[in-house]
Design a protein around this motif. Structure first.
Motif, PDB file in Angstrom:
ATOM      1  N   ASP A   1      -1.880   5.687   6.523  1.00  0.00           N
ATOM      2  CA  ASP A   1      -2.657   4.984   7.559  1.00  0.00           C
ATOM      3  C   ASP A   1      -3.340   3.727   7.049  1.00  0.00           C
ATOM      4  O   ASP A   1      -4.303   3.254   7.663  1.00  0.00           O
ATOM      5  N   SER A   2      -2.875   3.184   5.933  1.00  0.00           N
ATOM      6  CA  SER A   2      -3.508   1.952   5.446  1.00  0.00           C
ATOM      7  C   SER A   2      -2.485   1.015   4.826  1.00  0.00           C
ATOM      8  O   SER A   2      -2.598   0.639   3.663  1.00  0.00           O
TER       9      SER A   2
ATOM     10  N   GLY B   1       0.805  -1.220   0.000  1.00  0.00           N
ATOM     11  CA  GLY B   1       0.000   0.000   0.000  1.00  0.00           C
ATOM     12  C   GLY B   1       0.835   1.265   0.000  1.00  0.00           C
ATOM     13  O   GLY B   1       1.949   1.305   0.525  1.00  0.00           O
TER      14      GLY B   1
END
Length: 223
Positions: free
Chosen positions: A194-195, A190
């Motif tokens: 925050d992911s 990713g």
């Protein structure tokens, strides 16, 4: 060690930030503390500032591990595990005479990041890349990561996202023990804030860093 600061833990992983800039670490060239391989690597640097940073990072790692193990930094012994890709003796670094803890060291610019964990762990810290380097790195990322980057609005946002994806990927590959030989387009981690993605059995977390740097830590199965 005045140049070493423990960061908030990331789950079961303990983290330390090391300042490696010339003048920030205790004086000395590591003689009597670093082993023969570390001394060889230190001597191979062309520029003195790179040599000083390398020595500071490795002295910090030895100090952290020595304190944990109850031994002098010079008595910490390292080995290399087998590479999971080819079986050669160039996998993750490990302690030679004790089963744990697992550890990882990364250094870039004037900073180093040390991670200790009860399971395989990888840490990576990097200076933010230039826009040109970010474009080059984009081409070797996972297809889903490239799609995420293409959807971002501006070049600066994409540059930061590339840096984020890259440290996550390096942390995972270091923890896995293959390094970049595995290929940076194989595993999705990713690029968005925050992911982080997480390959099967692994967890990935971003680590807050001073301005101009980005970092991540990957923790493998076993916790």
């Amino acid at each position: 060690m005045d140049n070493v600061r423990e960061l908030p833990a990331s789950g079961s992983t303990r983290l330390w930030l090391v300042t490696t800039a010339p003048g920030s670490a205790p004086p000395g060239d590591g003689v009597g503390v670093l082993d023969a391989e570390e001394a060889r690597r230190a001597a191979a640097f062309r520029f003195e500032r790179h040599r000083v940073r390398y020595i500071a990072a490795h002295l910090a790692l030895r100090g952290i591990l020595g304190e944990r193990l109850g031994r002098a930094p010079s008595d910490v012994r390292f080995t290399r595990l087998a590479c999971p890709g080819c079986g050669g003796p160039h996998g993750r670094p490990a302690l030679a005479d004790t089963p744990g803890p697992h550890f990882s060291l990364s250094h870039s610019g004037d900073l180093a990041l040390v991670a200790l964990a009860p399971a395989p762990v990888g840490a990576d810290v990097e200076e933010l890349p230039s826009a040109e380097v970010a474009e080059e790195l984009t081409a070797v990322l996972h297809p889903r990561e490239r799609a995420e980057l293409a959807a971002l609005a501006g070049p600066e946002e994409r540059r930061l996202a590339v840096a984020r994806a890259w440290v996550r990927k390096e942390a995972y590959l270091k923890g896995l023990g293959t390094g970049l030989s595995r290929g940076t387009d194989r595993d999705y981690v990713g690029a968005l804030a925050d992911s982080p993605g997480a390959p099967d059995g692994w967890s990935l977390r971003d680590v807050p860093m001073p301005e101009g740097y980005t970092a991540a830590v990957a923790l493998g199965p076993g916790t």
